[in-house]
Write a protein that holds these residues in place. Structure first.
Motif: not given
Length: 246
Positions: A152-156
């Protein structure tokens, strides 16, 4: 890493839900490179404050200036500004029917008009960074909570945001998975990413924050650099709060 450039300026922010005033005249400045960590008891208004920053919650009063634009102005295209604000939630909000890689490239392809090749290359580099490149073709249900949150962090990050907003990103995780997510966030902070983090992780606040903010009953009751905040709190409610959580 902090500069004098103000990225987000909050002026007299108010938010009411029915008769309940959750935020009361909140003022804050977040500079480029800041890591602002927001703490407080449940129901104090800290998550509402965070969600107002990108208008996931619409303020009842006051203004929010993001990179100089008043995003509370109804004439502003909020979606354009939201693209520059990465958001990470407690629940990972990944699309369950898409692979990890597809989850990551859909935004950059649709919104940033990147080619599939370019979006894939960047996504794989980011997955590599968080140790999940080998899971690119898996589905979210095949990952642990900590792995999902790292995705979720790297998707952002795939959207190349100017600021990252984290709403209690570790609170839904098993204790042994918290560390792996905090490590990714610490690395981001070291690289100079501007971050606003609502969290209960006091060790993270102490180690990584440029400023710690204590929200109590809808107001910022105290704000200071971590050293001063934790060793010499001035607000009585903050002293009481820290005595329970430290």
């Amino acid at each position: 890493m902090t500069t004098n450039e103000v990225l987000i300026k909050v002026e007299n922010l108010q938010k009411t839900f029915g008769d309940n005033q959750v935020l009361k005249d909140v003022n804050a400045e977040i500079h480029k490179g800041d890591v602002m960590v927001v703490i407080g008891a449940s129901g104090s208004g800290k998550s509402t404050f965070l969600r107002c920053l990108n208008l996931l919650e619409e303020p009842t009063g006051g203004r929010i200036l993001f990179e100089g634009t008043d995003i509370t102005d109804s004439k502003v295209n909020i979606n354009l500004h939201r693209q520059k604000m990465g958001m990470v939630f407690q629940q990972f909000n990944l699309f369950p029917h898409m692979t990890i890689l597809k989850n990551m490239i859909i935004g950059p392809m649709k919104l940033l008009k990147m080619s599939k090749e370019e979006a894939t290359k960047e996504a794989m580099a980011l997955l590599e960074r968080v140790g999940l490149a080998d899971r690119a073709n898996d589905y979210p249900s095949q990952l642990s909570g900590g792995q999902k949150q790292r995705v979720a962090i790297v998707r952002a990050l795939c959207m190349k945001p100017d600021v990252m907003l984290f709403d209690e990103p570790t609170s839904a995780l098993d204790p042994e998975m918290v560390g792996e997510v905090l490590e990714v966030m610490k690395a981001l902070a070291k690289e100079g990413m501007t971050m606003v983090v609502v969290t209960h992780e006091m060790g993270f606040a102490r180690e990584v924050a440029t400023d710690v903010v204590f929200v109590d009953d809808g107001v910022i009751a105290e704000q200071a650099p971590p050293e001063e905040f934790f060793t010499n709190p001035k607000n009585a409610r903050l002293k009481d709060f820290l005595s329970k959580v430290l």
